[in-house]
Write an enzyme that holds these catalytic residues in place. Structure first.
Site, mmCIF file in Angstrom:
data_model
loop_
_atom_site.group_PDB
_atom_site.id
_atom_site.type_symbol
_atom_site.label_atom_id
_atom_site.label_comp_id
_atom_site.label_asym_id
_atom_site.label_seq_id
_atom_site.Cartn_x
_atom_site.Cartn_y
_atom_site.Cartn_z
ATOM 1 N N LEU A 3 0.813 -1.211 0.000
ATOM 2 C CA LEU A 3 0.000 0.000 0.000
ATOM 3 C C LEU A 3 0.844 1.258 0.000
ATOM 4 C CD1 LEU A 3 -2.749 -0.998 2.596
ATOM 5 C CD2 LEU A 3 -2.960 -0.949 0.107
ATOM 6 N N GLY A 4 2.034 1.153 0.580
ATOM 7 C CA GLY A 4 2.894 2.325 0.645
ATOM 8 C C GLY A 4 4.221 1.991 1.268
ATOM 9 N N SER A 5 5.181 2.893 1.071
ATOM 10 C CA SER A 5 6.514 2.709 1.619
ATOM 11 C C SER A 5 7.036 4.062 2.061
ATOM 12 C CB SER A 5 7.448 2.105 0.561
ATOM 13 O OG SER A 5 8.731 1.895 1.093
ATOM 14 N N GLY A 6 7.681 4.079 3.214
ATOM 15 C CA GLY A 6 8.201 5.342 3.719
ATOM 16 C C GLY A 6 9.371 5.118 4.637
ATOM 17 N N THR A 9 3.931 -0.701 4.229
ATOM 18 C CA THR A 9 2.565 -1.016 4.635
ATOM 19 C C THR A 9 1.924 -1.876 3.554
ATOM 20 O OG1 THR A 9 2.388 1.107 5.785
ATOM 21 C CG2 THR A 9 0.345 -0.064 5.325
ATOM 22 N N LYS A 25 1.706 -3.395 8.965
ATOM 23 C CA LYS A 25 2.793 -2.421 8.951
ATOM 24 C C LYS A 25 4.084 -3.128 9.333
ATOM 25 C CE LYS A 25 0.039 1.681 9.894
ATOM 26 N NZ LYS A 25 -0.106 2.894 10.728
ATOM 27 N N ASP A 54 1.558 13.062 15.809
ATOM 28 C CA ASP A 54 1.654 13.292 14.357
ATOM 29 C C ASP A 54 0.273 13.488 13.744
ATOM 30 O OD1 ASP A 54 2.958 13.723 11.991
ATOM 31 O OD2 ASP A 54 3.313 11.614 11.544
#
Length: 253
Positions: free
Chosen positions: A17-20, A25, A41, A140
Site C-alpha cells: 500500500l505504501g513505503s516510507g 505497509t 505495517k 503526528d
C-alpha cells in the site's frame, strides 16, 4: 517485498500500500477470518547501531502495541489485531479503514466554510479527548493521519510513537536518547520539536490543521510574528471572532 508471503501462518500479504521512512505497509487477508482484509505495517530499524538499539526497540514496540490495543476499543481508532517480531523486524496488524484521508478535503487553495471547519474540529477533539484520558500523545496529527470512513465518521490513525522504533539510535552505551522529535513540520509546536511532547502538543496540531482548512495555506507556509513566535493567519480566513479566538488559543506559542 512481502507480497505473497503469509506471516505467522495467518496474514497473507496481497499487495503493497505504501513505503516510507518507517518501513512498508501492506494489504493482507486474515486467513483465520475469511474475507477480512487488514493492514500490515512492517517496521524496520535503521542503521547504524541496529544491534545495540534492538533491546530498546523491543521494549518500545511492546509498549506501543499495548497502547494500540487499549485505544482500539474506540470506534474511531483502528483495532489492532496482532503484533509480533521476527528477527528484529516488527509487525503491526490493524483494521483496514475504508474511506479517504483528509488530504482529499484539505489541500492548498481550498477553504472549508466555518460551519464545516467547526464540525471537523469537534469530530477530531471528541476522539482526542478519549486518547488524552489515557495520557497518550499521538504526536503526528495531520491530514494524512485522519481518515473519513465511508460512513462519514472521522478516524484517527497512525499513532506517532511507532516512529521511535524506526529511528532509534544509541549514542552512549547504556543510555537511551530522549524522546525523538517524531511529527510533521508545521504541525509540531516548539516543545515537541525539541523532543519534549506534551498532551497540549496534539491540541496545537489540531489547531494548525483547522487553520489550514479555513485558509487553504499549509501550516509551514504561514508566517510567524518575530516578536512573540505566534502564527499569523487571521487575515487569511473568513471566520467569526469567537471561532478565531479558540484556534488562536490552540496554537499559542
Amino acid at each position: 517485498m512481502l507480497v505473497g508471503v503469509t506471516l505467522r501462518d495467518r496474514f497473507k500479504i496481497i499487495k503493497e500500500l505504501g513505503s516510507g521512512g518507517f518501513g512498508d505497509t501492506y494489504l493482507a487477508e486474515d486467513i483465520h477470518c475469511k474475507n477480512r482484509l487488514c493492514v500490515v505495517k512492517h517496521l524496520q530499524l535503521k542503521p547504524p547501531n541496529t544491534a545495540a538499539a534492538l533491546p530498546i526497540a523491543q521494549r518500545l514496540f511492546a509498549t506501543e502495541a499495548k497502547v494500540l490495543y487499549k485505544l482500539g476499543v474506540h470506534d474511531q481508532i483502528p483495532t489492532l489485531y496482532a503484533d509480533f517480531e521476527v528477527n528484529g523486524q516488527f509487525y503491526l496488524v490493524q483494521e483496514l479503514i475504508r474511506g479517504h484521508d483528509l488530504t482529499k478535503e484539505i489541500y492548498p487553495g481550498n477553504k472549508l466554510t466555518e460551519i464545516a471547519a467547526r464540525q471537523l474540529l469537534i469530530d477530531i477533539l471528541e476522539i482526542l479527548a478519549f486518547v488524552q484520558q489515557e495520557q497518550i500523545i499521538h504526536r503526528d496529527i495531520n491530514p494524512q493521519n485522519i481518515m473519513r470512513r465511508q460512513d462519514g465518521k472521522i478516524i484517527l490513525i497512525d499513532f506517532g510513537a511507532v516512529k521511535e522504533i524506526t529511528t532509534l539510535h544509541v549514542t552512549t552505551p547504556g543510555h537511551e536518547p530522549r524522546s525523538i522529535a517524531a511529527g510533521t513540520i508545521g504541525y509540531m509546536p516548539s516543545e515537541q520539536f525539541q523532543g519534549h511532547p506534551k498532551l497540549s502538543s496534539d491540541i496545537y496540531a489540531v489547531g494548525m490543521l483547522i487553520i489550514y482548512a479555513i485558509t487553504g495555506i499549509q501550516p509551514h507556509e504561514l508566517p510567524e510574528d518575530p516578536t512573540n513566535g505566534e502564527i499569523i493567519w487571521r487575515n487569511r480566513a473568513d471566520v467569526s471572532n469567537g471561532f478565531a479566538k479558540i484556534l488562536t488559543k490552540m496554537v499559542r506559542y
